[in-house]
Design an enzyme around this catalytic site. Structure first.
Site, PDB file in Angstrom:
ATOM      1  CG  LEU A  15      -2.308  -1.035   1.285  1.00 21.65           C
ATOM      2  CD1 LEU A  15      -2.826  -0.637   2.641  1.00 21.65           C
ATOM      3  CD2 LEU A  15      -3.103  -0.130   0.326  1.00 21.65           C
ATOM      4  CG  ASP A  16      -0.046   4.900  -2.161  1.00 23.40           C
ATOM      5  OD1 ASP A  16      -0.415   5.596  -0.780  1.00 23.40           O
ATOM      6  OD2 ASP A  16      -0.898   5.108  -3.041  1.00 23.40           O
ATOM      7  CE  LYS A  17       6.097   8.775   4.048  1.00 18.53           C
ATOM      8  NZ  LYS A  17       7.191   9.731   3.891  1.00 18.53           N
ATOM      9  CB  SER A  23      -2.856   3.874   0.925  1.00 13.37           C
ATOM     10  OG  SER A  23      -2.923   4.552  -0.622  1.00 13.37           O
ATOM     11  CE  LYS A  62      -4.386  -1.460  -6.400  1.00  8.13           C
ATOM     12  NZ  LYS A  62      -3.431  -2.238  -6.057  1.00  8.13           N
TER      13      LYS A  62
END
Length: 252
Positions: free
Chosen positions: A103-105, A107, A252
């Site tokens: 999961l991106d930072k 999110s 995401k």
């Protein structure tokens, strides 16, 4: 995945064969080999090495670990200790585990971690079409026709996204179910139509749901969850045969 190496006597002991002292004695007697050569005192081995006693293979049985973690914003899904806010330090789990995808930072939400490399590959394999569900809020209301267009596919990253399912949940938000994991996919899909994601939370991966797990906390998967997860992976693999080699490791 890399595996931590340990001393040969400790390895033999953890395999349940004998004590470390007895393992040392067998090393001195030349009864233990590592990858076909005689072992010597102090040798380091991992589960990938071929360790034998009197020609009989011995293996350390690792306890399978599968965790569900509620990732907060700011945590980076990497095992690299060079990153200050890496997910491994955030969990501070006593055994070596790896995040299943990312999961991106910015999110939040559900991410799985495990020491089962095969399960990780089965979940991440792009050809398996495993569902992941997210809750998204935008900077402004999205027009109904845009939701329809997004569901049909959006041109990003030199491809067209797979069809997805979207449910409006409030004036500025929606639920979305994807079966792929392109880099920052949801954010890029929204940006394509001129919208900006304000918050993005993953609430489900296949049959595993985030539920009421507090942010920053983790839990073990239940036996029922684990069995269903593996069953779904097996069924999809059998349906697809060998599948392809593309993996979904991005956020995401």
């Amino acid at each position: 995945m890399e595996k931590e190496k340990i001393r040969i006597n400790k390895y033999i002991s953890q395999c349940g064969i004998c004590s470390r002292r007895e393992a040392d004695r067998r090393v001195e007697e030349g009864r233990i080999t590592i990858n076909g050569r005689p072992a010597v005192m102090g040798d380091m081995v991992s589960v990938f090495d071929d360790v034998r006693i009197d020609g009989i293979p011995v293996k350390r049985e690792e306890k399978e670990i599968i965790l569900a973690y509620h990732k907060p914003a700011g945590i980076i899904c990497t095992t690299s200790k060079k990153e200050k806010n890496n997910i491994i330090d955030a969990l501070d789990f006593p055994e070596r585990i790896y995040p299943v995808g990312r999961l991106d930072k910015d999110s939040t939400g559900l991410i799985l971690l495990t020491n089962n490399g095969q399960l990780m590959d089965d979940i991440l394999r792009g050809s398996n079409y495993h569902e992941k569900e997210y809750v998204v809020t935008l900077n402004r209301p999205m027009k109904p026709e845009i939701y329809t267009a997004m569901e049909q596919g959006v041109p990003i990253l030199d491809t067209i996204t797979r069809p997805c399912r979207i449910t409006r949940r409030e004036r500025n938000g929606f639920h979305i179910i994807l079966t792929q994991g392109l880099n920052r996919q949801i954010r890029r899909m929204c940006e394509y139509f001129g919208y900006r994601v304000q918050t993005l939370k993953r609430i489900r991966i296949m049959n595993i749901t985030l539920g009421d797990l507090p942010e920053g906390q983790w839990r073990y998967l239940t036996e029922e969850e684990t069995l269903q997860l593996k069953k779904s992976c097996k069924e999809r693999k059998e349906k697809n045969g060998t599948g392809n080699s593309s993996y979904e490791r991005t956020g995401k």
